[in-house]
Scaffold this motif. Sequence first.
Motif, PDB file in Angstrom:
ATOM      1  N   VAL A   1       0.838  -1.201   0.000  1.00  0.00           N
ATOM      2  CA  VAL A   1       0.000   0.000   0.000  1.00  0.00           C
ATOM      3  C   VAL A   1       0.871   1.248   0.000  1.00  0.00           C
ATOM      4  O   VAL A   1       1.781   1.389   0.814  1.00  0.00           O
ATOM      5  N   ASP A   2       0.575   2.144  -0.942  1.00  0.00           N
ATOM      6  CA  ASP A   2       1.263   3.422  -0.992  1.00  0.00           C
ATOM      7  C   ASP A   2       0.322   4.451  -1.607  1.00  0.00           C
ATOM      8  O   ASP A   2      -0.871   4.178  -1.818  1.00  0.00           O
ATOM      9  N   ASP A   3       0.837   5.622  -1.927  1.00  0.00           N
ATOM     10  CA  ASP A   3      -0.004   6.704  -2.437  1.00  0.00           C
ATOM     11  C   ASP A   3      -0.608   6.418  -3.800  1.00  0.00           C
ATOM     12  O   ASP A   3      -1.552   7.098  -4.226  1.00  0.00           O
ATOM     13  N   ASP A   4      -0.067   5.420  -4.519  1.00  0.00           N
ATOM     14  CA  ASP A   4      -0.579   5.105  -5.855  1.00  0.00           C
ATOM     15  C   ASP A   4      -1.770   4.157  -5.835  1.00  0.00           C
ATOM     16  O   ASP A   4      -2.347   3.863  -6.885  1.00  0.00           O
ATOM     17  N   VAL A   5      -2.144   3.663  -4.664  1.00  0.00           N
ATOM     18  CA  VAL A   5      -3.253   2.708  -4.585  1.00  0.00           C
ATOM     19  C   VAL A   5      -4.589   3.447  -4.650  1.00  0.00           C
ATOM     20  O   VAL A   5      -4.850   4.357  -3.867  1.00  0.00           O
ATOM     21  N   ALA A   6      -5.434   3.023  -5.585  1.00  0.00           N
ATOM     22  CA  ALA A   6      -6.757   3.628  -5.740  1.00  0.00           C
ATOM     23  C   ALA A   6      -7.796   2.940  -4.874  1.00  0.00           C
ATOM     24  O   ALA A   6      -8.726   3.585  -4.388  1.00  0.00           O
ATOM     25  N   ALA A   7      -7.647   1.619  -4.691  1.00  0.00           N
ATOM     26  CA  ALA A   7      -8.667   0.885  -3.939  1.00  0.00           C
ATOM     27  C   ALA A   7      -8.117  -0.429  -3.421  1.00  0.00           C
ATOM     28  O   ALA A   7      -7.205  -1.024  -4.020  1.00  0.00           O
ATOM     29  N   ILE A   8      -8.683  -0.876  -2.313  1.00  0.00           N
ATOM     30  CA  ILE A   8      -8.434  -2.204  -1.758  1.00  0.00           C
ATOM     31  C   ILE A   8      -9.763  -2.948  -1.795  1.00  0.00           C
ATOM     32  O   ILE A   8     -10.750  -2.509  -1.185  1.00  0.00           O
TER      33      ILE A   8
ATOM     34  N   LEU B   1      -5.269   1.709   6.432  1.00  0.00           N
ATOM     35  CA  LEU B   1      -4.335   2.069   5.364  1.00  0.00           C
ATOM     36  C   LEU B   1      -5.052   2.764   4.217  1.00  0.00           C
ATOM     37  O   LEU B   1      -4.488   3.666   3.574  1.00  0.00           O
ATOM     38  N   ALA B   2      -6.275   2.361   3.939  1.00  0.00           N
ATOM     39  CA  ALA B   2      -7.047   3.043   2.898  1.00  0.00           C
ATOM     40  C   ALA B   2      -7.237   4.518   3.266  1.00  0.00           C
ATOM     41  O   ALA B   2      -7.105   5.412   2.414  1.00  0.00           O
ATOM     42  N   GLU B   3      -7.530   4.784   4.522  1.00  0.00           N
ATOM     43  CA  GLU B   3      -7.690   6.174   4.960  1.00  0.00           C
ATOM     44  C   GLU B   3      -6.368   6.925   4.872  1.00  0.00           C
ATOM     45  O   GLU B   3      -6.311   8.059   4.387  1.00  0.00           O
ATOM     46  N   ARG B   4      -5.309   6.274   5.306  1.00  0.00           N
ATOM     47  CA  ARG B   4      -3.996   6.939   5.336  1.00  0.00           C
ATOM     48  C   ARG B   4      -3.536   7.320   3.934  1.00  0.00           C
ATOM     49  O   ARG B   4      -2.975   8.411   3.731  1.00  0.00           O
ATOM     50  N   TYR B   5      -3.768   6.450   2.953  1.00  0.00           N
ATOM     51  CA  TYR B   5      -3.268   6.689   1.600  1.00  0.00           C
ATOM     52  C   TYR B   5      -4.373   7.132   0.634  1.00  0.00           C
ATOM     53  O   TYR B   5      -4.177   7.107  -0.572  1.00  0.00           O
ATOM     54  N   HIS B   6      -5.515   7.534   1.182  1.00  0.00           N
ATOM     55  CA  HIS B   6      -6.617   8.086   0.381  1.00  0.00           C
ATOM     56  C   HIS B   6      -7.056   7.119  -0.717  1.00  0.00           C
ATOM     57  O   HIS B   6      -7.276   7.513  -1.873  1.00  0.00           O
ATOM     58  N   ALA B   7      -7.160   5.854  -0.362  1.00  0.00           N
ATOM     59  CA  ALA B   7      -7.674   4.829  -1.268  1.00  0.00           C
ATOM     60  C   ALA B   7      -9.096   4.464  -0.847  1.00  0.00           C
ATOM     61  O   ALA B   7      -9.487   4.682   0.307  1.00  0.00           O
ATOM     62  N   LEU B   8      -9.854   3.914  -1.759  1.00  0.00           N
ATOM     63  CA  LEU B   8     -11.198   3.430  -1.426  1.00  0.00           C
ATOM     64  C   LEU B   8     -11.104   2.034  -0.827  1.00  0.00           C
ATOM     65  O   LEU B   8     -10.383   1.177  -1.332  1.00  0.00           O
ATOM     66  N   PHE B   9     -11.841   1.816   0.236  1.00  0.00           N
ATOM     67  CA  PHE B   9     -11.948   0.492   0.831  1.00  0.00           C
ATOM     68  C   PHE B   9     -13.264  -0.105   0.331  1.00  0.00           C
ATOM     69  O   PHE B   9     -14.349   0.338   0.711  1.00  0.00           O
ATOM     70  N   VAL B  10     -13.152  -1.097  -0.550  1.00  0.00           N
ATOM     71  CA  VAL B  10     -14.316  -1.672  -1.221  1.00  0.00           C
ATOM     72  C   VAL B  10     -14.587  -3.062  -0.645  1.00  0.00           C
ATOM     73  O   VAL B  10     -13.713  -3.934  -0.673  1.00  0.00           O
ATOM     74  N   VAL B  11     -15.794  -3.275  -0.141  1.00  0.00           N
ATOM     75  CA  VAL B  11     -16.164  -4.569   0.425  1.00  0.00           C
ATOM     76  C   VAL B  11     -17.188  -5.233  -0.487  1.00  0.00           C
ATOM     77  O   VAL B  11     -18.272  -4.695  -0.718  1.00  0.00           O
ATOM     78  N   ASP B  12     -16.813  -6.388  -1.009  1.00  0.00           N
ATOM     79  CA  ASP B  12     -17.681  -7.177  -1.870  1.00  0.00           C
ATOM     80  C   ASP B  12     -18.610  -8.011  -0.978  1.00  0.00           C
ATOM     81  O   ASP B  12     -18.189  -8.978  -0.365  1.00  0.00           O
ATOM     82  N   GLU B  13     -19.881  -7.611  -0.930  1.00  0.00           N
ATOM     83  CA  GLU B  13     -20.902  -8.324  -0.151  1.00  0.00           C
ATOM     84  C   GLU B  13     -21.892  -9.024  -1.080  1.00  0.00           C
ATOM     85  O   GLU B  13     -23.052  -9.244  -0.719  1.00  0.00           O
ATOM     86  N   VAL B  14     -21.434  -9.375  -2.270  1.00  0.00           N
ATOM     87  CA  VAL B  14     -22.323  -9.995  -3.251  1.00  0.00           C
ATOM     88  C   VAL B  14     -22.919 -11.285  -2.705  1.00  0.00           C
ATOM     89  O   VAL B  14     -24.125 -11.530  -2.821  1.00  0.00           O
ATOM     90  N   GLN B  15     -22.097 -12.133  -2.098  1.00  0.00           N
ATOM     91  CA  GLN B  15     -22.581 -13.397  -1.556  1.00  0.00           C
ATOM     92  C   GLN B  15     -22.982 -13.282  -0.087  1.00  0.00           C
ATOM     93  O   GLN B  15     -23.902 -13.955   0.360  1.00  0.00           O
TER      94      GLN B  15
END
Length: 370
Positions: A167-174, A199-213
Amino acid sequence: MMNAFGAPRLAIDYGDGVYLWDENGTRYLDLLAGIAVNALGYRHPAIITALNEQAHKAMHVSNFFTSSAQLELAGKIQDMLSEEGYVGASARIFFCNSGTEANEAAIKMALLHKPKGKIIALKGGFHGRTLGALAITHKPAIREPFEPLAGNVIFIEPSVEALESVVDDDVAAIFVETIQGEAGIVPVSEEFLRRARGLAERYHALFVVDEVQTGAGRTGRWFAHSGVVKADVITMAKGLGGGIPIGAVIGIEKAGRLMSPGSHGTTFGGNPLACAVASAVVDEVKNLLGHVRATGEWLRGELTQLGYDTRGAGLLIGFDVNDSAAYQEELLQRGIIVNAPNAQTIRLAPPLTITKEELTVFLDAMRELS
């Protein structure tokens, strides 16, 4: 029919409650529910009523317009968020037709948030089979025939150490699943989820949770990540429609404002028919959440007494056997439908309405096979 699924095991004629009948009149106890889709089982009166009532109004109007059914469902999803700790949070919702499409939209949101950014996804994760969703799905057997896919995806083991190393500043999403379904109902640790959120907050990335199932009540809560972390983006599908195709992407706070006119679209997504049914499903599932938790806990306890080491939550349960394909076939011959997502795991995802009494025949069979 194209041979995309292999030879079908059964030709289903109809269903009722938690049972299916094939064209020969043989009855099966359905412990898969269309892979966690048929949340209310078959021929549920609430779904039939919603279908009939909405079909007499309008089934499709295009997304040049909205509909009362669409707005009603959006409001109920906002209520879900409030009930699960997102009190006061502003959310915006994009409706589509499937979990794959929901994850495609979430990928777009990540790249709108941070153009050309990297996406972190987990080994063992499954997010769909269209090219974008496949790019964040790890399983080599289904990825490799279609490579090269998008090159901005980094796959890691679901460990804090692996996460911190990339994780670094180049990460758009987890992207994460709280419970990895196709990997064999494998929960991701709470420690990992909390660190990913941080880490998503620290590096301004989106934290995406897949709740499809796992979403829409499958685990006994509206969302499997509830009470552990909060997401920026949540994807849903499967059980939300109770058998009618629908998916949803929920953008929370700033993430909900990423899309603008022209950035994404869908012809059938959010149609009044699907939304009306999903709204009815939500109303019914709301009264089943406690039942799902209690029944799932009881079923896991019964399987544990038989010597099976279970995992999962609510009525999404996995356990290992020596040869899952052989168990699946033997149970099918006994009139019980289960799933073998890999060579050693049996996956259970029955209708949320199922009772202890209806599960007895399955437990009796597992007792004989243990």
